[in-house]
Design a protein around this motif. Sequence first.
Motif, PDB file in Angstrom:
ATOM      1  N   ALA A 198       1.089  -1.581   0.084  1.00  0.00           N
ATOM      2  CA  ALA A 198      -0.270  -0.495  -0.073  1.00  0.00           C
ATOM      3  C   ALA A 198       0.615   1.328   0.232  1.00  0.00           C
ATOM      4  O   ALA A 198       0.649   2.179  -0.729  1.00  0.00           O
ATOM      5  CB  ALA A 198      -0.797  -0.448   1.403  1.00  0.00           C
ATOM      6  N   GLU A 199       1.794   1.633   0.719  1.00  0.00           N
ATOM      7  CA  GLU A 199       2.725   2.581   0.539  1.00  0.00           C
ATOM      8  C   GLU A 199       3.906   2.777  -0.548  1.00  0.00           C
ATOM      9  O   GLU A 199       3.921   3.581  -1.117  1.00  0.00           O
ATOM     10  CB  GLU A 199       3.742   2.265   2.268  1.00  0.00           C
ATOM     11  N   ARG A 200       3.891   0.867  -0.954  1.00  0.00           N
ATOM     12  CA  ARG A 200       4.015   1.415  -2.347  1.00  0.00           C
ATOM     13  C   ARG A 200       3.738   1.631  -3.290  1.00  0.00           C
ATOM     14  O   ARG A 200       4.267   3.291  -4.404  1.00  0.00           O
ATOM     15  CB  ARG A 200       4.992   0.103  -2.885  1.00  0.00           C
ATOM     16  N   VAL A 201       2.529   1.221  -3.585  1.00  0.00           N
ATOM     17  CA  VAL A 201       1.037   2.268  -4.788  1.00  0.00           C
ATOM     18  C   VAL A 201       1.037   3.589  -4.196  1.00  0.00           C
ATOM     19  O   VAL A 201       1.064   4.133  -5.051  1.00  0.00           O
ATOM     20  CB  VAL A 201      -0.039   1.526  -3.664  1.00  0.00           C
ATOM     21  N   ALA A 202       1.459   4.161  -3.379  1.00  0.00           N
ATOM     22  CA  ALA A 202       0.930   5.619  -2.642  1.00  0.00           C
ATOM     23  C   ALA A 202       2.907   6.841  -3.547  1.00  0.00           C
ATOM     24  O   ALA A 202       2.363   7.518  -3.902  1.00  0.00           O
ATOM     25  CB  ALA A 202       0.588   6.276  -1.324  1.00  0.00           C
ATOM     26  N   ARG A 203       3.630   5.737  -2.960  1.00  0.00           N
ATOM     27  CA  ARG A 203       4.649   6.094  -3.956  1.00  0.00           C
ATOM     28  C   ARG A 203       4.441   6.447  -5.564  1.00  0.00           C
ATOM     29  O   ARG A 203       5.244   7.188  -5.784  1.00  0.00           O
ATOM     30  CB  ARG A 203       6.046   5.185  -3.550  1.00  0.00           C
ATOM     31  N   ILE A 204       4.152   5.575  -5.646  1.00  0.00           N
ATOM     32  CA  ILE A 204       3.885   5.437  -7.260  1.00  0.00           C
ATOM     33  C   ILE A 204       2.985   6.652  -7.736  1.00  0.00           C
ATOM     34  O   ILE A 204       3.071   7.312  -9.489  1.00  0.00           O
ATOM     35  CB  ILE A 204       3.458   4.371  -7.716  1.00  0.00           C
ATOM     36  N   GLU A 205       2.196   6.028  -6.768  1.00  0.00           N
ATOM     37  CA  GLU A 205       0.906   6.951  -6.666  1.00  0.00           C
ATOM     38  C   GLU A 205       1.426   8.639  -7.080  1.00  0.00           C
ATOM     39  O   GLU A 205       1.226   9.108  -8.614  1.00  0.00           O
ATOM     40  CB  GLU A 205      -0.379   7.363  -6.664  1.00  0.00           C
ATOM     41  N   ASP A 206       2.315   9.607  -6.818  1.00  0.00           N
ATOM     42  CA  ASP A 206       2.752  10.547  -7.032  1.00  0.00           C
ATOM     43  C   ASP A 206       3.913  10.662  -7.579  1.00  0.00           C
ATOM     44  O   ASP A 206       3.837  11.616  -7.807  1.00  0.00           O
ATOM     45  CB  ASP A 206       3.298  11.079  -4.948  1.00  0.00           C
ATOM     46  N   LEU A 207       4.526   9.669  -7.400  1.00  0.00           N
ATOM     47  CA  LEU A 207       5.679  10.034  -8.692  1.00  0.00           C
ATOM     48  C   LEU A 207       4.778   9.888 -10.026  1.00  0.00           C
ATOM     49  O   LEU A 207       5.575  10.886 -11.063  1.00  0.00           O
ATOM     50  CB  LEU A 207       6.777   8.419  -8.707  1.00  0.00           C
ATOM     51  N   ALA A 208       3.870   8.896 -10.239  1.00  0.00           N
ATOM     52  CA  ALA A 208       3.549   8.571 -11.737  1.00  0.00           C
ATOM     53  C   ALA A 208       3.007  10.564 -11.356  1.00  0.00           C
ATOM     54  O   ALA A 208       2.857  10.984 -13.135  1.00  0.00           O
ATOM     55  CB  ALA A 208       2.028   7.868 -11.347  1.00  0.00           C
ATOM     56  N   ALA A 209       2.181  11.447 -10.844  1.00  0.00           N
ATOM     57  CA  ALA A 209       1.732  12.239 -10.914  1.00  0.00           C
ATOM     58  C   ALA A 209       3.097  13.429 -11.024  1.00  0.00           C
ATOM     59  O   ALA A 209       2.907  14.309 -12.375  1.00  0.00           O
ATOM     60  CB  ALA A 209       1.009  12.948  -9.498  1.00  0.00           C
ATOM     61  N   THR A 210       4.000  13.324 -10.739  1.00  0.00           N
ATOM     62  CA  THR A 210       5.047  14.189 -11.386  1.00  0.00           C
ATOM     63  C   THR A 210       5.550  13.699 -12.375  1.00  0.00           C
ATOM     64  O   THR A 210       5.735  14.944 -13.439  1.00  0.00           O
ATOM     65  CB  THR A 210       6.604  13.754  -9.940  1.00  0.00           C
ATOM     66  N   LEU A 211       5.404  12.295 -13.051  1.00  0.00           N
ATOM     67  CA  LEU A 211       6.123  12.270 -14.518  1.00  0.00           C
ATOM     68  C   LEU A 211       5.054  12.905 -15.496  1.00  0.00           C
ATOM     69  O   LEU A 211       5.365  13.107 -16.940  1.00  0.00           O
ATOM     70  CB  LEU A 211       6.060  10.604 -14.324  1.00  0.00           C
ATOM     71  N   ALA A 212       3.500  12.892 -15.467  1.00  0.00           N
ATOM     72  CA  ALA A 212       2.585  13.368 -16.301  1.00  0.00           C
ATOM     73  C   ALA A 212       3.282  14.551 -16.823  1.00  0.00           C
ATOM     74  O   ALA A 212       2.685  15.022 -17.833  1.00  0.00           O
ATOM     75  CB  ALA A 212       1.327  13.065 -15.853  1.00  0.00           C
ATOM     76  N   ALA A 213       3.942  15.617 -15.387  1.00  0.00           N
ATOM     77  CA  ALA A 213       4.546  16.762 -16.251  1.00  0.00           C
ATOM     78  C   ALA A 213       4.650  16.290 -17.792  1.00  0.00           C
ATOM     79  O   ALA A 213       5.343  17.438 -18.277  1.00  0.00           O
ATOM     80  CB  ALA A 213       4.835  17.986 -15.164  1.00  0.00           C
ATOM     81  N   PHE A 214       5.559  15.703 -17.311  1.00  0.00           N
ATOM     82  CA  PHE A 214       7.213  15.151 -18.979  1.00  0.00           C
ATOM     83  C   PHE A 214       6.135  14.593 -20.259  1.00  0.00           C
ATOM     84  O   PHE A 214       7.363  14.197 -21.370  1.00  0.00           O
ATOM     85  CB  PHE A 214       8.013  15.019 -18.418  1.00  0.00           C
ATOM     86  N   VAL A 215       5.228  13.696 -19.822  1.00  0.00           N
ATOM     87  CA  VAL A 215       5.194  12.982 -20.789  1.00  0.00           C
ATOM     88  C   VAL A 215       3.286  14.115 -21.760  1.00  0.00           C
ATOM     89  O   VAL A 215       2.924  13.975 -20.591  1.00  0.00           O
ATOM     90  CB  VAL A 215       4.327  11.387 -19.852  1.00  0.00           C
ATOM     91  N   GLU A 216       3.926  13.737 -22.823  1.00  0.00           N
ATOM     92  CA  GLU A 216       3.125  14.454 -23.731  1.00  0.00           C
ATOM     93  C   GLU A 216       2.955  13.830 -25.369  1.00  0.00           C
ATOM     94  O   GLU A 216       3.784  13.573 -25.617  1.00  0.00           O
ATOM     95  CB  GLU A 216       2.959  15.519 -24.347  1.00  0.00           C
TER      96      GLU A 216
END
Length: 677
Positions: free
Chosen positions: A353-371
Motif C-alpha cells: 500500500a505504501e509502495r502504491v502511494a509512492r508510485i501514485e505521487d511519482l506518476a503524477a510528477t512524471l505526467a508533467a513531462f509526458v505528452e
Amino acid sequence: MSEFLLEVFSEEIPARMQAKAIADLERLMAESLKAADLAFSGMRRFVTPRRLVLVVDGLPAHQPDRTEERRGPRIDAPERAIAGFKASLPDGAVISERAEKKGTFLFAAIHQRGEKSVDVLAPLTEAIIRQFPWPKSMRSGTSESRWVRPLLSVLALFDGQIVPIEIDGIKAGRISKGHRFLSDGAFSVTDFADYRARLLDAHVVLDAAERRRIILDRARALAADHHLELIEDSDLLDENAGLTEWPVPYLGRFDPGFLDVPAEVLITSMKVHQKFFSLSDPKSGALAPCFICVANTKAVDGGATIIAGNERVLSARLSDARFFWQQDLKIPLEDRVAALDAIIFHEKLGTLAERVARIEDLAATLAAFVEKDGQGVDEAFLRRAARLCKADLTTGMVGEFPELQGLVGCRIAKAQNEPDALCRALQDHYAPKGPDDRCPDEGLSVCLALAEKLDTLIGFFAIDEKPTGSKDPFALRRAALGVIRLILENDLRIPLLRLSGFNADLLAFFADRLKVQQRAVGVRHDLIDAVFSLGGEDDLLRLLARVAALSRFIESDDGANLLAGTKRAANILKIEAKKDQGTDWGAVQPALLKDAAEKTLYEKLGAAKTEAARALEVEDFAAAMRALAELRAPIDAFFDQVTVNADDADLRRNRLALLAHIRAAVHQVADFSKIEG
C-alpha cells in the motif's frame, strides 16, 4: 588420432537443468584435457532426459613426452646438499653444470614419457563426475557421490576400448540403454557412430535440436490438419525436447466453455501445469479449444488413450483456473486495494500500500513531462490507475500464476467496464520486461510504467540494496533498462535529478546501463562517458543527441585532429601540474602573448567558446561541434610554432593558461579525456 565417447546415464534429469549441465560437462572436460596436455580436434555434446553424452575427437594415443629442468645447488656447495639433490632425481636424469651470475650450478634434465591417454582419461573423468556442479544434487543408496538423480551407469570408450572408470561401485563399460519403454533393453557399442545408430534403433533421438525440430514440425502439421495455427513458444519447445527421448505430438481438445476464461490464463495453465502447446484460429486469432501434448512414446492405438488421459487431466486444471477467475471477478479492484496494506513489499520499504502511494505521487510528477500526440495525461485518471495497479496481487489467479500479474488486473478492470486506456495501463505498467518486450507508447501506460520502475530503483538504492557483480536479486538492472527504453522510445525529456529521491549515485548507475543498452545499436561507451562526465546531465534524450553529434564530429578529420590536440594539451598540463604542485595558472594575459600563433589561438578560442555556448543553449549540438572545429588549425599552428615551456616564467605560465583555456572550451560539449583513441 582417437575418439573418446562418454555417456553418463541416470534417472531423468530435470529439463531446465539439461542445457547448462551438458555445457558444464564440455567445459570441464576441455579444461581438464588442456591441463593434462592432451590436445583434441573437436568436441560434440548431446543431452537427453536420461543421459549426458560427450564425444571428444582427435585425441592422441599418448601425452607428449616432456623434459623438465631442475636447478640444484652450486657445485661448491656442501657434499650433503649435492647428494640430497641427486637423490631426489628419478632414474635417467641427466646432470650438467652451468655458469650463472651467482656461480656455477648443477642442473638436471628429467625426460618424462607421456602417459597413455586412456590412463589419463580415467582419473580425469572420474574427478569431473564426482565434482560436477549441479545446482541441486542428491546421494542415492550408499553412494558417497552426488548426482542430480540416481546415477545408473557410465559408458566410456577410448578408441573402442573401455576406459577403467569406477564411481561408487559403478564400473564404466560399453553398455548403454535405449528408450525406457520402447527398447529391448541394454546394448553394446564400439564407437560413437555405432552408439548413435543403436540409440536410434532403440527409439532415442540423441540430439536435442533434432527432437525440437521433430516436435515443432509435427505440431505445426497437426495444427494445419485441423485448420488451426500453433501458438509457438520457444521455451516450451525446449522443455518438451528435454522431457522426451522419442517425442510424439498429439492433438487433443477441451470444453469450449472454458473459453470464457481469458485466453492468457488458459495458455499459461496449459503451459505451466501440463507443458501443452496452445492453438488458435488463424482467421480470428482467437484461442481454439484444442491443445498439443508431446508424449514420450509411440502409442499402438494412435494415441487415443494418451489424448483421452491428457484431456481429462487438463479439464481438471482448467476447472481450477475458471474457479479462480470467477471468484476473482466477484471483488472489484477498488475493493482489493485495502488488502495491500497487509502485504509487505520489503521490510525496509514498507507495505505494498505504501509502495502504491509512492508510485501514485511519482506518476503524477512524471505526467508533467509526458505528452503523446499533443495531449497530456489527466492527473486524476493517472492517480486512479496507479491506485489500482497492484490490486491484482491479492487475486487467487495471480497467486496461482504470478507471471500473469498486470494482465489479470487488466482483464478484471475490463470486466468491470473500466476505460480501455486504464485497462491497458494496468497490464503495461510492468513493461518492458526485457530488450525484446513491447514498450508502452500511450501516455497513461508510459507514466505508470515509469513510476513503477523508478520507485523500485529509488527505493532499493535508498536502502543500499544495489546490484553487486553478477548479483541483482531485485532486478534493478532490468528496471533501469526499462526506464531507458520508455524514455528514449517515447522521446521524453525528463530531468531525472528533479525527481524525489533520484540522486547522483543512481544517475551513475543509469549511465552504466545506458552504455549497455546503446552498445547494441553501435554507440561507443566512451562517448557516453565523455558527456556524462560533464556532470548534471540527467536528460537522457538530450544526452544521446549530444553523443550522436560528438560521434559524427570525432569521425571527421577536424574532430580527430582537435581530439589529438586537446589530449596533447591535457597531457602537458598534467605533467606541468606535477612540477608546479598545482593547476592554478590564472587567466590568460593578452599582453604576454608574443607569437602570432598564440595570439591567433587566443582570439579563435574566445570566438569558438562564445559560439559553442550559444549553440548549446538552444541544444544545437552539431553547431557547437562546428564552432569547435574552427580551433583545429590554430591549435595545430600553436603546437608547431610555440614553445610552451619557455625560459621566461611569466610566459610559460601564460601559455599553460592558454592550454587550460583550450581544455575549458572543448569541455563545454564533452570531456575529451574520456574519449579513447
